[in-house]
Design a protein around this motif. Structure first.
Motif, mmCIF file in Angstrom:
data_model
loop_
_atom_site.group_PDB
_atom_site.id
_atom_site.type_symbol
_atom_site.label_atom_id
_atom_site.label_comp_id
_atom_site.label_asym_id
_atom_site.label_seq_id
_atom_site.Cartn_x
_atom_site.Cartn_y
_atom_site.Cartn_z
ATOM 1 N N ALA A 250 31.008 61.904 40.656
ATOM 2 C CA ALA A 250 32.285 61.555 41.274
ATOM 3 C C ALA A 250 32.112 61.146 42.730
ATOM 4 C CB ALA A 250 33.250 62.728 41.162
ATOM 5 N N LEU A 251 31.239 61.843 43.449
ATOM 6 C CA LEU A 251 31.034 61.525 44.861
ATOM 7 C C LEU A 251 30.325 60.192 45.047
ATOM 8 C CD1 LEU A 251 30.093 65.081 46.167
ATOM 9 C CD2 LEU A 251 32.213 63.827 46.602
ATOM 10 N N LEU A 252 29.395 59.865 44.151
ATOM 11 C CA LEU A 252 28.719 58.570 44.255
ATOM 12 C C LEU A 252 29.697 57.415 44.022
ATOM 13 C CD1 LEU A 252 25.321 59.302 42.448
ATOM 14 C CD2 LEU A 252 25.678 58.873 44.883
ATOM 15 N N VAL A 253 30.540 57.540 43.014
ATOM 16 C CA VAL A 253 31.533 56.497 42.762
ATOM 17 C C VAL A 253 32.518 56.401 43.923
ATOM 18 C CG1 VAL A 253 33.434 55.801 41.251
ATOM 19 C CG2 VAL A 253 31.315 56.679 40.258
ATOM 20 N N THR A 254 32.910 57.549 44.453
ATOM 21 C CA THR A 254 33.831 57.561 45.592
ATOM 22 C C THR A 254 33.224 56.861 46.803
ATOM 23 O OG1 THR A 254 34.840 59.623 44.831
ATOM 24 C CG2 THR A 254 35.134 59.052 47.147
ATOM 25 N N ALA A 255 31.938 57.045 47.017
ATOM 26 C CA ALA A 255 31.280 56.414 48.165
ATOM 27 C C ALA A 255 31.359 54.896 48.090
ATOM 28 C CB ALA A 255 29.815 56.865 48.228
ATOM 29 N N GLY A 317 41.430 52.991 37.427
ATOM 30 C CA GLY A 317 42.112 52.755 38.691
ATOM 31 C C GLY A 317 41.357 51.798 39.593
ATOM 32 N N LEU A 318 40.028 51.918 39.629
ATOM 33 C CA LEU A 318 39.241 50.994 40.442
ATOM 34 C C LEU A 318 39.378 49.559 39.940
ATOM 35 C CD1 LEU A 318 35.896 52.844 41.261
ATOM 36 C CD2 LEU A 318 37.850 52.410 42.750
ATOM 37 N N LEU A 319 39.424 49.382 38.632
ATOM 38 C CA LEU A 319 39.579 48.034 38.078
ATOM 39 C C LEU A 319 40.934 47.446 38.448
ATOM 40 C CD1 LEU A 319 38.029 48.611 34.535
ATOM 41 C CD2 LEU A 319 36.995 47.408 36.474
ATOM 42 N N VAL A 320 41.981 48.259 38.398
ATOM 43 C CA VAL A 320 43.311 47.787 38.792
ATOM 44 C C VAL A 320 43.335 47.434 40.274
ATOM 45 C CG1 VAL A 320 45.739 48.447 39.013
ATOM 46 C CG2 VAL A 320 44.452 49.078 36.959
ATOM 47 N N ALA A 321 42.745 48.291 41.108
ATOM 48 C CA ALA A 321 42.700 48.018 42.544
ATOM 49 C C ALA A 321 41.950 46.730 42.838
ATOM 50 C CB ALA A 321 42.052 49.190 43.274
ATOM 51 N N ALA A 322 40.883 46.471 42.097
ATOM 52 C CA ALA A 322 40.129 45.232 42.291
ATOM 53 C C ALA A 322 41.006 44.014 42.057
ATOM 54 C CB ALA A 322 38.915 45.208 41.357
ATOM 55 N N GLY A 323 41.844 44.066 41.018
ATOM 56 C CA GLY A 323 42.754 42.957 40.774
ATOM 57 C C GLY A 323 43.733 42.752 41.906
ATOM 58 N N GLY A 324 44.244 43.834 42.463
ATOM 59 C CA GLY A 324 45.172 43.709 43.583
ATOM 60 C C GLY A 324 44.520 43.155 44.834
ATOM 61 N N VAL A 325 43.296 43.591 45.123
ATOM 62 C CA VAL A 325 42.585 43.082 46.299
ATOM 63 C C VAL A 325 42.334 41.579 46.159
ATOM 64 C CG1 VAL A 325 40.427 43.201 47.612
ATOM 65 C CG2 VAL A 325 41.538 45.300 46.841
ATOM 66 N N ALA A 326 41.961 41.139 44.959
ATOM 67 C CA ALA A 326 41.781 39.702 44.727
ATOM 68 C C ALA A 326 43.093 38.963 44.933
ATOM 69 C CB ALA A 326 41.239 39.463 43.319
ATOM 70 N N GLY A 327 44.205 39.585 44.511
ATOM 71 C CA GLY A 327 45.503 38.949 44.697
ATOM 72 C C GLY A 327 45.880 38.787 46.158
ATOM 73 N N LEU A 328 45.475 39.726 47.006
ATOM 74 C CA LEU A 328 45.762 39.603 48.439
ATOM 75 C C LEU A 328 45.132 38.344 49.030
ATOM 76 C CD1 LEU A 328 45.347 43.271 49.738
ATOM 77 C CD2 LEU A 328 47.445 41.920 49.736
ATOM 78 N N GLY A 329 43.937 38.015 48.550
ATOM 79 C CA GLY A 329 43.257 36.851 49.095
ATOM 80 C C GLY A 329 43.633 35.546 48.435
ATOM 81 N N THR A 413 31.990 48.525 40.207
ATOM 82 C CA THR A 413 31.908 49.980 40.287
ATOM 83 C C THR A 413 32.764 50.638 39.214
ATOM 84 O OG1 THR A 413 31.545 49.829 42.679
ATOM 85 C CG2 THR A 413 32.222 51.971 41.804
ATOM 86 N N GLY A 414 33.969 50.099 38.988
ATOM 87 C CA GLY A 414 34.823 50.645 37.951
ATOM 88 C C GLY A 414 34.208 50.533 36.566
ATOM 89 N N LEU A 415 33.598 49.386 36.278
ATOM 90 C CA LEU A 415 32.951 49.208 34.984
ATOM 91 C C LEU A 415 31.764 50.162 34.829
ATOM 92 C CD1 LEU A 415 33.029 45.304 34.720
ATOM 93 C CD2 LEU A 415 34.388 46.938 33.396
ATOM 94 N N ALA A 416 30.983 50.335 35.904
ATOM 95 C CA ALA A 416 29.850 51.255 35.843
ATOM 96 C C ALA A 416 30.314 52.689 35.626
ATOM 97 C CB ALA A 416 29.024 51.150 37.121
ATOM 98 N N ALA A 417 31.425 53.076 36.278
ATOM 99 C CA ALA A 417 31.925 54.440 36.139
ATOM 100 C C ALA A 417 32.372 54.732 34.712
ATOM 101 C CB ALA A 417 33.085 54.670 37.110
ATOM 102 N N LEU A 418 32.811 53.716 33.990
ATOM 103 C CA LEU A 418 33.267 53.915 32.617
ATOM 104 C C LEU A 418 32.142 54.352 31.676
ATOM 105 C CD1 LEU A 418 35.777 50.962 32.097
ATOM 106 C CD2 LEU A 418 36.313 53.405 32.189
#
Length: 441
Positions: A250-255, A317-329, A413-418
């Motif tokens: 969990a800490l590695l993914v969080t980093a 959650g990381l995968l969803v956040a990735a989509g939002g970050v891409a949308g910002l740009g 990272t989200g895909l790796a965590a899965l």
């Protein structure tokens, strides 16, 4: 544990709830009432965080006006002393108790905010006061964050831990939602000094709350006193974090997530706004939208309970956040940016509300603050590197390009965590294998 037999909770009475293990994390649908002392502490914390976020936005906006390199230097000045002193702060809290550490930290923050307000009112170059204040804030954070992070485990019965952490997450996201617009408003009305003084006011309220709920005289300050030498005690949190498989994963993914998700709101959105000529209030609305999305997730978890397999939900959650970050740009209009901010917040909230309880519940009682220090450390170290790197890249590339790069790392990272086995375990399967200290009455 039946409610009638629940141990009395005080602000850092020195006794974490006896037997609070991973298996006691609230299952979905649990309705165990949270102790009143926890709500008092959480209310003061939420108000204080509003002031902190207002000043943080004001400092980020003022720093962005000095150029991208200086804008990256200010958060670096916060993170650097935090990184250097976190393990010390965790050991101090486990040795002397979280309540006195929180009390001293809050008093120190009052001094820092008043000094910043006085300095920016003077004819001095604003860059020096910003950097000095950032260094002081990072130093205070190193002692305050581990203590604050350990409080839910110290104050609530084990079956209510997930709901307590969701409530804390909701309070933090409310602060992120209300703080940036307040910071933008204070910038327009009274400048950076006004934002700093608003933080002073909320810190004074928090100080009063801590004094009002101080522990009973003679109560033990910590759950099992730290008997190791100071340096060994500070580093022992790192050993524990690496020894428990769930904590390690969990800490590695969080980093990785922290290095490429946290700078979005604190650095990249203000720089994006400068490139697109948005106003401070419009920029604050985008940051607030992120907090709104995260708060929505926290409300759901507070009402329905956390997932039984939090590692999987965190990865999603990381995968969803990735989509939002891409949308910002992707777009230039403010409304799509606000909507993308909501998506970022939903993904970030799903990650935080599931990783946080997993880490806290898997921690032995004797190492609560020290493992919380490690949790903050693994967020701060990547942030220290990526904030400066991203600031340098923005000087030669458009912010949208950097946002798409962050989105790619978060998605990978989200895909790796899965596929990480330790993160597929349920909460009860993630119980720490290290001895857990129990207190006797």
């Amino acid at each position: 544990m039946p409610e009638s037999r629940r141990p009395e909770s005080r602000i850092d009475s020195g006794r974490p709830v006896d037997g609070a293990g991973v298996g006691g994390v609230a299952a979905s649908g649990d309705r165990t009432r949270l102790p009143g002392a926890y709500w008092v502490w959480l209310g003061g914390t939420a108000l204080s965080l509003v002031g902190v976020q207002a000043m943080a936005f004001a400092m980020a906006w003022a720093a962005a006006g000095q150029g991208a390199r200086f804008a990256a230097l200010v958060p670096t000045a916060i993170v650097l002393p935090r990184v250097l002193l976190l393990v010390v702060g965790g050991a101090v809290a486990d040795r002397f108790g979280a309540w006195p550490v929180l009390l001293v930290s809050d008093a120190a923050m009052i001094v820092v905010t008043v000094a910043l307000a006085v300095a920016v009112w003077s004819p001095l170059d604003p860059r020096l006061p910003l950097l000095l204040a950032a260094l002081a804030i990072g130093t205070v954070d190193a002692f305050q964050l581990p203590s604050s992070g350990s409080m839910p485990r110290r104050l609530v019965p084990p079956e209510a831990l997930a709901r307590a952490l969701s409530a804390r997450q909701l309070a933090g996201q409310f602060a992120l939602f209300a703080g940036p617009p307040l910071g933008g408003l204070m910038l327009g009305l009274a400048g950076l000094a006004g934002a700093a003084l608003s933080n002073t006011a909320t810190a004074l309220v928090m100080l009063a709350v801590l004094l009002a709920v101080r522990p009973a005289v003679g109560s033990s300050p910590a759950a099992g006193r730290v008997s190791l030498p100071p340096v060994s005690a500070a580093l022992d949190g790192l050993r524990v974090a690496w020894s428990v498989p769930v904590l390690r994963a969990a800490l590695l993914v969080t980093a990785v997530a922290a290095g490429f998700l946290l700078p979005v709101g604190t650095l990249l959105v203000p720089l994006l706004a400068r490139q697109r000529d948005w106003s401070p209030s419009a920029t604050g609305a985008v940051v607030a939208a992120m907090a709104l999305g995260t708060a929505a997730v926290a409300v759901v978890v507070l009402l329905r309970g956390a997932s039984r397999r939090p590692g999987v939900l965190a990865a999603v959650g990381l995968l969803v956040a990735a989509g939002g970050v891409a949308g910002l740009g992707a777009g230039h209009a403010q409304l799509p940016a606000v909507l993308a901010g909501v998506v970022v917040g939903v993904g970030s909230g799903c990650f935080a509300t599931h990783v946080g309880p997993l880490v806290l519940a898997a921690t032995p009682l004797t190492h609560l603050a020290r493992v919380q220090a490690v949790l903050v450390l693994v967020q701060s170290l990547p942030l220290l590197v990526t904030t400066n790197a991203l600031g340098l890249v923005v000087e030669v590339a458009h912010v949208a390009v950097v946002l798409h790069g962050c989105a790619g790392v978060l998605a990978a990272t989200g895909l790796a965590a899965l596929v990480v086995p330790a993160l597929h375990r349920s909460r009860t399967e993630a119980a720490p294998q290290l001895p857990v200290a129990r207190t006797s009455d």
